[in-house]
Motif scaffolding. Sequence first.
Motif, mmCIF file in Angstrom:
data_model
loop_
_atom_site.group_PDB
_atom_site.id
_atom_site.type_symbol
_atom_site.label_atom_id
_atom_site.label_comp_id
_atom_site.label_asym_id
_atom_site.label_seq_id
_atom_site.Cartn_x
_atom_site.Cartn_y
_atom_site.Cartn_z
ATOM 1 N N PHE A 25 -4.274 -16.754 -6.961
ATOM 2 C CA PHE A 25 -3.294 -15.882 -6.123
ATOM 3 C C PHE A 25 -3.212 -16.173 -4.522
ATOM 4 O O PHE A 25 -4.317 -16.644 -4.194
ATOM 5 N N TRP A 26 -2.017 -16.036 -4.450
ATOM 6 C CA TRP A 26 -2.029 -16.322 -3.120
ATOM 7 C C TRP A 26 -0.766 -15.012 -2.462
ATOM 8 O O TRP A 26 0.121 -14.674 -2.740
ATOM 9 N N ALA A 27 0.184 -15.867 -1.836
ATOM 10 C CA ALA A 27 1.150 -15.152 -0.729
ATOM 11 C C ALA A 27 1.909 -16.017 0.200
ATOM 12 O O ALA A 27 1.262 -17.399 0.496
ATOM 13 N N CYS A 33 -3.326 -20.798 1.307
ATOM 14 C CA CYS A 33 -2.404 -20.641 0.943
ATOM 15 C C CYS A 33 -0.969 -21.915 0.242
ATOM 16 O O CYS A 33 -1.198 -22.564 -1.094
ATOM 17 N N ARG A 34 -0.943 -22.489 1.374
ATOM 18 C CA ARG A 34 -0.335 -23.094 1.017
ATOM 19 C C ARG A 34 -0.850 -24.787 1.349
ATOM 20 O O ARG A 34 -0.305 -25.654 1.065
ATOM 21 N N ILE A 73 -7.431 -14.279 0.383
ATOM 22 C CA ILE A 73 -6.040 -15.856 -0.554
ATOM 23 C C ILE A 73 -6.231 -16.300 0.540
ATOM 24 O O ILE A 73 -6.433 -16.662 1.401
ATOM 25 N N PRO A 74 -6.022 -17.712 0.029
ATOM 26 C CA PRO A 74 -5.666 -18.197 -1.748
ATOM 27 C C PRO A 74 -7.628 -17.585 -2.283
ATOM 28 O O PRO A 74 -8.523 -17.955 -2.230
ATOM 29 N N THR A 75 -7.393 -17.429 -3.126
ATOM 30 C CA THR A 75 -8.651 -17.371 -4.384
ATOM 31 C C THR A 75 -7.771 -17.656 -5.975
ATOM 32 O O THR A 75 -6.728 -17.104 -6.794
#
Length: 105
Positions: A25-27, A33-34, A73-75
């Motif tokens: 799960f990211w954005a 997340c990157r 996030i990240p999860t």
Amino acid sequence: MALEITDETFEDVVLKSDKPVVVDFWAAWCGPCRMVGPIIEEVSTEYEGKAVVGKVDVDAHQQYAAKYGVRNIPTVLVFKNGEIINRQVGVSPKKVYTDAIDAAL
């Protein structure tokens, strides 16, 4: 390459899979997340055919993030037979993710 999982495909790709499934799960705006993204891509390549590895953009697809209590996030969640068997929040070394998959295989 990690699959793009949406609210519409989540049930079929994740919950009905006969293989372990890793879901990141990211954005796009999320720095950590990157950092996890390339690790997830590597894991996706290494476990091709043995596990399903995918990503859910929480900005575009919030239904399952909400359902599974993804608040940070990240999860990365690991599912087996439609149930969560592992949860990693934040950035972790690749071995953490591969160990979780190996335990599910």
